[in-house]
Write an enzyme that holds these catalytic residues in place. Structure first.
Site, PDB file in Angstrom:
ATOM      1  N   PHE A 117       0.855  -1.185   0.000  1.00 35.61           N
ATOM      2  CA  PHE A 117       0.000   0.000   0.000  1.00 35.61           C
ATOM      3  C   PHE A 117       0.892   1.236   0.000  1.00 35.61           C
ATOM      4  CE2 PHE A 117      -4.501   1.229   0.920  1.00 35.61           C
ATOM      5  CZ  PHE A 117      -5.102   0.173   0.271  1.00 35.61           C
ATOM      6  N   PHE A 157     -30.847  10.895  15.010  1.00 40.81           N
ATOM      7  CA  PHE A 157     -29.884  11.927  14.605  1.00 40.81           C
ATOM      8  C   PHE A 157     -29.543  12.789  15.827  1.00 40.81           C
ATOM      9  CE2 PHE A 157     -28.309  15.844  12.999  1.00 40.81           C
ATOM     10  CZ  PHE A 157     -27.781  15.603  11.743  1.00 40.81           C
ATOM     11  N   GLN A 231      -7.058  15.175   3.051  1.00 39.63           N
ATOM     12  CA  GLN A 231      -6.427  14.255   2.094  1.00 39.63           C
ATOM     13  C   GLN A 231      -7.215  14.145   0.795  1.00 39.63           C
ATOM     14  OE1 GLN A 231      -6.008   9.721   2.747  1.00 39.63           O
ATOM     15  NE2 GLN A 231      -3.935  10.545   2.732  1.00 39.63           N
ATOM     16  N   HIS A 233      -7.352  11.916  -2.574  1.00 36.94           N
ATOM     17  CA  HIS A 233      -6.920  10.612  -3.082  1.00 36.94           C
ATOM     18  C   HIS A 233      -6.691  10.769  -4.578  1.00 36.94           C
ATOM     19  CE1 HIS A 233      -6.950   6.324  -3.924  1.00 36.94           C
ATOM     20  NE2 HIS A 233      -7.043   6.057  -2.631  1.00 36.94           N
ATOM     21  N   LEU A 243     -14.447   5.816  -5.218  1.00 37.54           N
ATOM     22  CA  LEU A 243     -13.032   5.501  -5.061  1.00 37.54           C
ATOM     23  C   LEU A 243     -12.617   4.270  -5.857  1.00 37.54           C
ATOM     24  CD1 LEU A 243     -10.449   6.150  -3.283  1.00 37.54           C
ATOM     25  CD2 LEU A 243     -11.175   4.213  -1.912  1.00 37.54           C
ATOM     26  N   GLU A 246      -6.512   2.152  -3.648  1.00 39.41           N
ATOM     27  CA  GLU A 246      -5.072   2.103  -3.820  1.00 39.41           C
ATOM     28  C   GLU A 246      -4.597   0.663  -4.071  1.00 39.41           C
ATOM     29  OE1 GLU A 246      -3.094   5.164  -1.567  1.00 39.41           O
ATOM     30  OE2 GLU A 246      -2.019   3.565  -0.551  1.00 39.41           O
ATOM     31  N   ARG A 291      -0.147   9.707  -0.902  1.00 38.87           N
ATOM     32  CA  ARG A 291      -1.300  10.254  -1.632  1.00 38.87           C
ATOM     33  C   ARG A 291      -1.186  11.746  -1.893  1.00 38.87           C
ATOM     34  NH1 ARG A 291      -6.051   6.910   1.535  1.00 38.87           N
ATOM     35  NH2 ARG A 291      -5.514   4.943   0.561  1.00 38.87           N
ATOM     36  N   HIS A 359     -10.843  12.734   0.229  1.00 37.69           N
ATOM     37  CA  HIS A 359     -11.028  11.377   0.734  1.00 37.69           C
ATOM     38  C   HIS A 359     -11.088  11.278   2.250  1.00 37.69           C
ATOM     39  CE1 HIS A 359     -10.879   7.063   0.611  1.00 37.69           C
ATOM     40  NE2 HIS A 359      -9.692   6.986   1.150  1.00 37.69           N
ATOM     41  N   ARG A 394      -2.220  10.939   5.873  1.00 36.18           N
ATOM     42  CA  ARG A 394      -2.448   9.565   6.349  1.00 36.18           C
ATOM     43  C   ARG A 394      -1.970   8.569   5.302  1.00 36.18           C
ATOM     44  NH1 ARG A 394      -6.785   5.542   5.652  1.00 36.18           N
ATOM     45  NH2 ARG A 394      -7.701   6.909   4.100  1.00 36.18           N
TER      46      ARG A 394
HETATM   47  C1  FAD Z   1     -14.583   4.843  -0.148  1.00 33.47           C
HETATM   48  C2  FAD Z   1     -13.647   4.748   1.026  1.00 33.47           C
HETATM   49  C3  FAD Z   1     -12.690   3.738   1.074  1.00 33.47           C
HETATM   50  C4  FAD Z   1     -11.832   3.647   2.158  1.00 33.47           C
HETATM   51  N1  FAD Z   1     -10.910   2.634   2.182  1.00 33.47           N
HETATM   52  C5  FAD Z   1     -10.096   2.499   3.252  1.00 33.47           C
HETATM   53  C6  FAD Z   1      -9.187   1.416   3.336  1.00 33.47           C
HETATM   54  O1  FAD Z   1      -9.112   0.546   2.474  1.00 33.47           O
HETATM   55  N2  FAD Z   1      -8.391   1.344   4.434  1.00 33.47           N
HETATM   56  C7  FAD Z   1      -8.440   2.267   5.440  1.00 33.47           C
HETATM   57  O2  FAD Z   1      -7.695   2.134   6.416  1.00 33.47           O
HETATM   58  N3  FAD Z   1      -9.315   3.299   5.384  1.00 33.47           N
HETATM   59  C8  FAD Z   1     -10.142   3.437   4.322  1.00 33.47           C
HETATM   60  N4  FAD Z   1     -11.018   4.482   4.274  1.00 33.47           N
HETATM   61  C9  FAD Z   1     -11.160   5.340   5.456  1.00 33.47           C
HETATM   62  C10 FAD Z   1     -11.968   4.601   6.527  1.00 33.47           C
HETATM   63  O3  FAD Z   1     -12.883   3.733   5.914  1.00 33.47           O
HETATM   64  C11 FAD Z   1     -12.734   5.553   7.434  1.00 33.47           C
HETATM   65  O4  FAD Z   1     -11.864   6.534   7.931  1.00 33.47           O
HETATM   66  C12 FAD Z   1     -13.327   4.796   8.623  1.00 33.47           C
HETATM   67  O5  FAD Z   1     -14.069   3.684   8.177  1.00 33.47           O
HETATM   68  C13 FAD Z   1     -14.206   5.695   9.474  1.00 33.47           C
HETATM   69  O6  FAD Z   1     -14.810   4.900  10.465  1.00 33.47           O
HETATM   70  P1  FAD Z   1     -15.577   5.564  11.685  1.00 33.47           P
HETATM   71  O7  FAD Z   1     -16.070   4.454  12.534  1.00 33.47           O
HETATM   72  O8  FAD Z   1     -14.708   6.585  12.301  1.00 33.47           O
HETATM   73  O9  FAD Z   1     -16.795   6.327  11.017  1.00 33.47           O
HETATM   74  P2  FAD Z   1     -17.969   5.837  10.027  1.00 33.47           P
HETATM   75  O10 FAD Z   1     -17.816   4.447   9.583  1.00 33.47           O
HETATM   76  O11 FAD Z   1     -18.069   6.903   9.005  1.00 33.47           O
HETATM   77  O12 FAD Z   1     -19.239   5.875  10.974  1.00 33.47           O
HETATM   78  C14 FAD Z   1     -19.765   7.095  11.481  1.00 33.47           C
HETATM   79  C15 FAD Z   1     -21.002   6.785  12.285  1.00 33.47           C
HETATM   80  O13 FAD Z   1     -21.432   7.956  12.956  1.00 33.47           O
HETATM   81  C16 FAD Z   1     -22.831   8.089  12.833  1.00 33.47           C
HETATM   82  N5  FAD Z   1     -23.184   9.507  12.933  1.00 33.47           N
HETATM   83  C17 FAD Z   1     -22.565  10.564  12.355  1.00 33.47           C
HETATM   84  N6  FAD Z   1     -23.204  11.711  12.683  1.00 33.47           N
HETATM   85  C18 FAD Z   1     -24.232  11.372  13.492  1.00 33.47           C
HETATM   86  C19 FAD Z   1     -25.267  12.098  14.141  1.00 33.47           C
HETATM   87  N7  FAD Z   1     -25.393  13.429  14.023  1.00 33.47           N
HETATM   88  N8  FAD Z   1     -26.172  11.406  14.875  1.00 33.47           N
HETATM   89  C20 FAD Z   1     -26.104  10.061  14.996  1.00 33.47           C
HETATM   90  N9  FAD Z   1     -25.137   9.324  14.388  1.00 33.47           N
HETATM   91  C21 FAD Z   1     -24.223   9.974  13.650  1.00 33.47           C
HETATM   92  C22 FAD Z   1     -23.156   7.480  11.473  1.00 33.47           C
HETATM   93  O14 FAD Z   1     -24.497   7.074  11.409  1.00 33.47           O
HETATM   94  C23 FAD Z   1     -22.180   6.289  11.464  1.00 33.47           C
HETATM   95  O15 FAD Z   1     -22.750   5.187  12.118  1.00 33.47           O
HETATM   96  C24 FAD Z   1     -11.896   4.589   3.199  1.00 33.47           C
HETATM   97  C25 FAD Z   1     -12.851   5.601   3.156  1.00 33.47           C
HETATM   98  C26 FAD Z   1     -13.688   5.687   2.067  1.00 33.47           C
HETATM   99  C27 FAD Z   1     -14.661   6.834   2.022  1.00 33.47           C
END
Ligand code: FAD
Length: 586
Positions: A117, A157, A231, A233, A243, A246, A291, A359, A394
């Site tokens: 990666f 929410f 960031q 991408h 996306l 990578e 990136r 990204h 990152r």
């Molecule tokens: C397309 C894509 C591909 C990626 N690929 C990779 C990868 O291969 N490897 C890697 O390491 N990272 C990757 N990333 C980054 C990584 O996936 C994310 O940074 C990570 O999954 C975020 O997880 P999280 O639990 O912090 O938030 P999220 O999974 O975004 O969850 C956020 C949660 O908060 C809740 N929430 C938000 N606001 C409120 C509110 N006001 N009220 C109630 N609930 C709320 C939502 O409902 C959700 O449940 C990728 C990101 C994207 C967009």
């Protein structure tokens, strides 16, 4: 319904939130945990992660190498104590995921498979084909169902944090199916609300990534750290921003410009290039440069007229044709699926058009290595938090790892906190519930008077940030962004709402999200204006050099009645003194 009270309330049902919930339930089943999410947990953005999660597993790899890659990739802005925690706890977390049923891809001999990666010296990215996030989130969700002490509020929410006596007492939230506003009490709150890519117009991020948790913390007096680092991408699909992972380059894909030329060989990706040496490590792996550097190279190619003009703007080509159908179908099936479905291109026979796309937010809610914020009882983990392991840039595949490691740490800290915390104040919660109800009902009844729509203001905010605080910025562009956002905040006061229905009122939630995005955008623009150097993803054309004398530190944006106040805190250096960025050459 009177005010329900739990010990710990986790806002967010993505990877970080579910990992935290499981950790508390495992640590002490007596502690009651609520997970509240604005979408059904399996729809959180974690599900979209494709490429994989980094953790040392191979015999020729080491924790120090993972730490070094992360720190140099961050342009020396990551806190090294936080990185050491990340890399040392990562392998255990990944094996734990395996035990809970995560179907990691395997080598033919049965060992866990790892792929290269960007910015990583060796293969250390675990994956489940190219649907890693889907499998990880499924594993966590199913595991969370085993515990009676976890209750869920799906499709609720959160509109505000309730803070009294210097600590959180719970939240106010709208139950989306009824439109009713409630308060939910808790002795400790963990924010796991994900990123904020939607503040920009063109992003890989799902529509729910609007920085809600960052804004909740910011309004409660907790600083947002390193918000200037956004960031981009290098490989999103034109038009949609979807996306192309990578992993496509990790498996050997190359980037070519309009002349079919592998242009990255002309750019400094961290190491001097010996172009005469076809086996020079960078020449073989240049598509796996960091990136930020790859995205900046795209902008240069565009400025030189060497990109391809398409109906959705300029693009370059990601060529996978030499990999063959078998590798593409076995290792990166979703890349093929997405390319066929969204741009009508089969990567087995044709290159995929790609362009830069927002990204990930390196910045977020300021936390320490125990996931604590400055407000006792408030914790944060995952993309909404900034601990910081990502610094100015990152490395791909560190984020899924971060949400496991720091999700569990947040849980441990919250569980400790509730053991000693006094009961919540029901009177305060009821008062706040009433205030939140009143605000929304006033808004729905009088909100139709203004000229501006939610979509209209959001689109101006998006363009303001892209034009003022995009891949390259300078003082005047950033000042325009700061002024523009101040103006938008005023216009938002009179935003027009036309939907007055109670059930799933998405215009209302979009307005609340826009309010959050304005706060996040403000923190980004002001932090970027104040940092007069270039580092990682923050490239100031008027200050092109990195300035360790003045800026080897984190920015901290505090909300005030006027413009945010920007303070700084030194970066934690443990064993790796700042140096020039190198990658992938050993
Ligand atoms: C397309 C894509 C591909 C990626 N690929 C990779 C990868 O291969 N490897 C890697 O390491 N990272 C990757 N990333 C980054 C990584 O996936 C994310 O940074 C990570 O999954 C975020 O997880 P999280 O639990 O912090 O938030 P999220 O999974 O975004 O969850 C956020 C949660 O908060 C809740 N929430 C938000 N606001 C409120 C509110 N006001 N009220 C109630 N609930 C709320 C939502 O409902 C959700 O449940 C990728 C990101 C994207 C967009």
């Amino acid at each position: 319904m009177d005010v329900p009270v739990h010990d710990v309330l986790i806002v967010g049902g993505g990877g970080a939130g579910l990992r935290a919930a499981i950790a508390i339930a495992e640590e002490n089943p007596e502690i009651t945990v609520a997970v509240i999410s604005k979408v059904y947990p399996m729809r959180s953005h974690t599900v979209a992660a494709e490429g994989g999660a980094a953790a040392v597993i191979k015999g020729n790899d080491s924790l120090d190498d993972h730490a070094y890659d992360t720190i140099s990739g961050s342009d020396w802005l990551a806190d090294q104590d936080a990185v050491e925690v990340l890399v040392s706890e990562a392998p255990g977390e990944m094996i734990q995921m395996e035990h809970w049923g995560c179907p990691w891809s395997r080598e033919p001999e049965g060992e866990v498979a790892v792929r290269p990666f960007g910015g990583m010296q060796t293969e250390r990215t675990w994956y489940a084909a190219d649907k890693t996030g889907f499998h990880m989130l499924h594993t966590l969700f199913q595991t969370s169902l085993k515990f009676d002490s976890i209750v869920r509020y799906d499709e609720w929410f959160v509109t505000g944090l309730v803070v009294e006596d210097g600590r959180p007492q719970g939240v106010t939230a709208i139950e989306l199916k009824s439109g009713e506003v409630h308060a939910i009490g808790a002795k400790a709150v963990i924010l796991c609300t994900g990123g904020a890519g939607r503040v920009y117009p063109f992003t890989t991020n799902s529509a729910i990534k609007t920085g809600d948790g960052m804004a909740l913390a910011y309004r409660a007096g907790v600083p947002l750290k390193d918000m200037e680092f956004v960031q981009y991408h290098p490989t999103g699909l034109p038009g949609t921003g979807i996306l192309i992972t990578e992993a496509a380059r990790g498996e050997g894909g190359i980037l070519v410009n309009r002349d079919g030329y592998r242009y990255l060989q002309d750019y400094d990706l961290g190491e001097p290039l010996d172009l005469d040496d076809p086996l020079h490590p960078q020449k073989r792996t240049m598509e796996l440069g960091p990136r930020d550097r790859l995205s900046q190279a795209f902008i240069h190619e565009r400025a030189q007229g060497r990109t391809i003009d398409g109906p959705h703007g300029d693009y370059v080509n990601l060529d996978l044709t030499h990999l063959g159908e078998r590798t593409i179908t076995r290792k990166i099936p979703m890349v093929r699926e997405l390319a066929v479905r969204y741009v009508g291109v089969d990567p087995v026979t044709e290159p995929i058009p790609v362009r830069t796309v927002v990204h990930y937010m390196m910045g977020g809610i300021d936390t320490d290595v125990e996931a604590r914020t400055l407000l006792p009882g408030l914790f944060a983990a995952g993309e909404c938090a900034c601990v910081s392991v990502n610094g100015a840039n990152r490395l791909g595949s560190n984020s899924l790892t971060e949400l496991l490691v720091y999700g569990r740490r947040a849980a441990r800290s919250a569980a400790q906190f509730v053991g000693e915390a006094p009961d919540v104040s029901l009177a305060t919660l009821r008062t706040e519930q009433e205030a939140a109800r009143q605000r929304i009902s006033d808004w729905l009844s009088t909100g139709s008077s203004g000229d501006d729509t939610v979509a209209g203001l959001r689109s101006i905010l998006n363009d303001t940030l892209e034009e003022g605080a995009g891949i390259f910025r300078d003082e005047s562009s950033l000042q325009r962004a700061c002024d523009g956002i101040r103006d938008l905040k005023q216009r938002f006061e009179k935003v027009r709402l036309t939907d007055t229905s109670a059930t799933f009122n998405y215009e209302l939630t979009a307005a609340l999200e826009l309010e959050n995005m304005l706060d996040v955008g403000e923190a980004i623009a002001h932090s970027a204006l104040a940092r007069t150097e270039s580092r990682g993803s923050h490239q100031r054309t008027d200050h092109p050099e990195r300035d360790d004398e003045r800026f080897l530190n984190h920015s901290l944006a505090y909300q005030t009645d006027r413009e945010p106040r920007i303070d700084y805190r030194d970066v934690v250096i443990t064993r790796w003194p700042p140096g020039k960025r190198t990658y992938g050459t050993d």
